[in-house]
Design a protein around this motif. Structure first.
Motif, PDB file in Angstrom:
ATOM      1  N   GLU A  40       0.250   8.490  -6.133  1.00  0.00           N
ATOM      2  CA  GLU A  40       0.040   9.845  -5.625  1.00  0.00           C
ATOM      3  C   GLU A  40       1.226  10.763  -5.876  1.00  0.00           C
ATOM      4  O   GLU A  40       1.047  11.953  -6.115  1.00  0.00           O
ATOM      5  CB  GLU A  40      -0.275   9.785  -4.132  1.00  0.00           C
ATOM      6  CG  GLU A  40      -1.575   9.042  -3.813  1.00  0.00           C
ATOM      7  CD  GLU A  40      -1.817   8.907  -2.317  1.00  0.00           C
ATOM      8  OE1 GLU A  40      -1.147   9.629  -1.545  1.00  0.00           O
ATOM      9  OE2 GLU A  40      -2.656   8.077  -1.931  1.00  0.00           O
ATOM     10  N   GLN A  41       2.445  10.201  -5.825  1.00  0.00           N
ATOM     11  CA  GLN A  41       3.629  11.039  -6.010  1.00  0.00           C
ATOM     12  C   GLN A  41       4.382  10.720  -7.301  1.00  0.00           C
ATOM     13  O   GLN A  41       5.435  11.289  -7.556  1.00  0.00           O
ATOM     14  CB  GLN A  41       4.562  10.881  -4.805  1.00  0.00           C
ATOM     15  CG  GLN A  41       3.909  11.287  -3.480  1.00  0.00           C
ATOM     16  CD  GLN A  41       4.896  11.254  -2.332  1.00  0.00           C
ATOM     17  OE1 GLN A  41       6.073  11.622  -2.493  1.00  0.00           O
ATOM     18  NE2 GLN A  41       4.434  10.817  -1.164  1.00  0.00           N
ATOM     19  N   LYS A  42       3.834   9.787  -8.094  1.00  0.00           N
ATOM     20  CA  LYS A  42       4.363   9.481  -9.430  1.00  0.00           C
ATOM     21  C   LYS A  42       5.779   8.926  -9.412  1.00  0.00           C
ATOM     22  O   LYS A  42       6.586   9.198 -10.297  1.00  0.00           O
ATOM     23  CB  LYS A  42       4.300  10.719 -10.339  1.00  0.00           C
ATOM     24  CG  LYS A  42       2.943  11.410 -10.371  1.00  0.00           C
ATOM     25  CD  LYS A  42       1.806  10.463 -10.701  1.00  0.00           C
ATOM     26  CE  LYS A  42       0.460  11.161 -10.674  1.00  0.00           C
ATOM     27  NZ  LYS A  42      -0.683  10.227 -10.816  1.00  0.00           N
ATOM     28  N   TRP A  43       6.095   8.124  -8.392  1.00  0.00           N
ATOM     29  CA  TRP A  43       7.383   7.433  -8.353  1.00  0.00           C
ATOM     30  C   TRP A  43       7.397   6.307  -9.382  1.00  0.00           C
ATOM     31  O   TRP A  43       6.357   5.734  -9.710  1.00  0.00           O
ATOM     32  CB  TRP A  43       7.600   6.811  -6.975  1.00  0.00           C
ATOM     33  CG  TRP A  43       8.058   7.756  -5.908  1.00  0.00           C
ATOM     34  CD1 TRP A  43       7.393   8.844  -5.433  1.00  0.00           C
ATOM     35  CD2 TRP A  43       9.265   7.661  -5.162  1.00  0.00           C
ATOM     36  NE1 TRP A  43       8.116   9.444  -4.442  1.00  0.00           N
ATOM     37  CE2 TRP A  43       9.274   8.735  -4.254  1.00  0.00           C
ATOM     38  CE3 TRP A  43      10.341   6.783  -5.163  1.00  0.00           C
ATOM     39  CZ2 TRP A  43      10.317   8.952  -3.355  1.00  0.00           C
ATOM     40  CZ3 TRP A  43      11.387   6.989  -4.269  1.00  0.00           C
ATOM     41  CH2 TRP A  43      11.373   8.071  -3.387  1.00  0.00           C
ATOM     42  N   ASP A  44       8.584   5.961  -9.864  1.00  0.00           N
ATOM     43  CA  ASP A  44       8.749   4.708 -10.588  1.00  0.00           C
ATOM     44  C   ASP A  44       8.521   3.563  -9.608  1.00  0.00           C
ATOM     45  O   ASP A  44       8.958   3.616  -8.452  1.00  0.00           O
ATOM     46  CB  ASP A  44      10.154   4.595 -11.173  1.00  0.00           C
ATOM     47  CG  ASP A  44      10.336   5.458 -12.412  1.00  0.00           C
ATOM     48  OD1 ASP A  44       9.322   5.874 -12.992  1.00  0.00           O
ATOM     49  OD2 ASP A  44      11.500   5.715 -12.777  1.00  0.00           O
ATOM     50  N   ASP A  86       0.838  -1.204   0.000  1.00  0.00           N
ATOM     51  CA  ASP A  86       0.000   0.000   0.000  1.00  0.00           C
ATOM     52  C   ASP A  86       0.874   1.255   0.000  1.00  0.00           C
ATOM     53  O   ASP A  86       0.572   2.236  -0.699  1.00  0.00           O
ATOM     54  CB  ASP A  86      -0.923   0.005   1.222  1.00  0.00           C
ATOM     55  CG  ASP A  86      -2.131  -0.898   1.045  1.00  0.00           C
ATOM     56  OD1 ASP A  86      -2.385  -1.338  -0.096  1.00  0.00           O
ATOM     57  OD2 ASP A  86      -2.819  -1.170   2.055  1.00  0.00           O
ATOM     58  N   LYS A  87       1.929   1.218   0.803  1.00  0.00           N
ATOM     59  CA  LYS A  87       2.840   2.370   0.849  1.00  0.00           C
ATOM     60  C   LYS A  87       3.531   2.555  -0.499  1.00  0.00           C
ATOM     61  O   LYS A  87       3.652   3.685  -0.998  1.00  0.00           O
ATOM     62  CB  LYS A  87       3.881   2.174   1.955  1.00  0.00           C
ATOM     63  CG  LYS A  87       4.831   3.357   2.105  1.00  0.00           C
ATOM     64  CD  LYS A  87       5.788   3.172   3.274  1.00  0.00           C
ATOM     65  CE  LYS A  87       6.731   4.363   3.398  1.00  0.00           C
ATOM     66  NZ  LYS A  87       7.697   4.199   4.514  1.00  0.00           N
ATOM     67  N   CYS A  88       3.963   1.448  -1.111  1.00  0.00           N
ATOM     68  CA  CYS A  88       4.587   1.535  -2.438  1.00  0.00           C
ATOM     69  C   CYS A  88       3.621   2.118  -3.459  1.00  0.00           C
ATOM     70  O   CYS A  88       3.978   3.024  -4.229  1.00  0.00           O
ATOM     71  CB  CYS A  88       5.038   0.152  -2.893  1.00  0.00           C
ATOM     72  SG  CYS A  88       6.444  -0.515  -2.013  1.00  0.00           S
ATOM     73  N   ASN A  89       2.399   1.598  -3.455  1.00  0.00           N
ATOM     74  CA  ASN A  89       1.410   2.055  -4.430  1.00  0.00           C
ATOM     75  C   ASN A  89       1.052   3.517  -4.227  1.00  0.00           C
ATOM     76  O   ASN A  89       0.762   4.246  -5.188  1.00  0.00           O
ATOM     77  CB  ASN A  89       0.155   1.192  -4.347  1.00  0.00           C
ATOM     78  CG  ASN A  89       0.397  -0.204  -4.878  1.00  0.00           C
ATOM     79  OD1 ASN A  89       1.246  -0.415  -5.736  1.00  0.00           O
ATOM     80  ND2 ASN A  89      -0.331  -1.186  -4.349  1.00  0.00           N
TER      81      ASN A  89
END
Length: 293
Positions: free
Chosen positions: A49-53, A41-44
């Protein structure tokens, strides 16, 4: 002079291709008491939300969760020994060449090599039971600080950058101090793409499937037959029937005689036969008959 080009490469994704589990869920989360649902959930959240790879997101989250445990790459490799695989592994790596290559293939110097290209952690793969059977394994890596503790992502392999490693295998440039972008004529590349098979499980493998499909290689999408949701099967069905990314799908059962085994074995035998036929044709074309009396 042209390279012999007598090697057949079987290249595999790892998560949900060689194992029914994500490697982190399999051995790392239980060891450090990490709740998988909360972790992903934290990864997603970082991704959406922050557009990380995606791969950088999960490596950051791993560092956040493991920060108090003083983890080293050696510790991760020790955990890799407990990773679980689909049926028939690692036996396939030794048994498939024996079943697929005939004596005349061996006499001609034709051989098979196995490779793994994963967005998972290379340190876990390095400690796994697959290591002795695989020519090279590529995965994400952590650098270490002055105390030897994992400190920052050293290398990240995403689903799009996986194709770089197909070219490394193609050109025989397996070390990172070798520039994969160096020009190399097709006849000098030790493993042509048409001598490769790529085995993956879903959309993240599409770039690799595409490279091989366009260059005469083979792709197989595998699914978990024990998945009660059938999501694993539907991914493969979509890749084959609608997206036309692969010609074959099969249950991830690597035991001798299984559908997947038969596909791999037939592909290897046909590639070996083609290598021998090509050599015969080249010899015929280059032979000049002696004058007749």
């Amino acid at each position: 002079m042209a390279a012999p080009q007598n090697t057949i490469a079987l290249v595999y994704d790892y998560d949900q291709t060689l194992s029914p589990n994500y490697m982190q869920d399999d051995v790392l989360f239980p060891k450090f008491g990490i709740n998988p649902a909360q972790f992903w959930d934290k990864c997603n959240s970082l991704v959406h939300e922050q557009k990380w790879d995606g791969e950088l997101a999960y490596m950051k989250c791993l560092l956040d969760y493991l920060g108090m445990d003083r983890v080293t790459n050696d510790m991760l490799s020790e955990l890799g020994a407990g990773m679980q695989f689909f049926p028939g592994l690692p036996e396939l790596f030794e048994d498939l060449p024996k079943a697929s290559l005939r004596p005349e293939h061996h006499i001609a110097g034709i051989k098979m090599e196995h490779y793994i290209i994963s967005s998972g952690l290379k340190a876990l793969l390095d400690g796994s039971k697959l290591k002795p059977f695989v020519k090279e394994m590529f995965g994400c890596e952590f650098g270490e600080d002055s105390e030897g503790l994992i400190s920052f992502p050293k290398r990240v392999i995403s689903h799009t950058t996986k194709t770089q490693f197909l070219f490394r295998i193609n050109k025989g440039l397996l070390r990172y101090d070798q520039d994969v972008n160096d020009h190399m004529p097709a006849e000098q590349r030790p493993i042509p793409f048409h001598n490769m098979v790529y085995v993956g499980d879903g959309p993240t493998d599409v770039p690799c499937f595409t490279v091989l499909e366009r260059n005469g290689g083979h792709g197989i999408a595998v699914y978990n037959p024990e998945d009660p949701t059938k999501k694993s099967f539907r991914k493969c069905y979509q890749l084959c029937t609608h997206a036309k990314r692969v010609q074959h799908i099969a249950p991830a059962d690597y035991r001798e005689g299984s559908h997947l085994w038969l596909l791999l074995s037939q592909m290897v035998t046909e590639m070996a036969d083609k290598i021998m036929l090509t050599r015969t044709e080249e010899l015929d074309r280059s032979t000049v008959a002696a004058p007749k009396f």
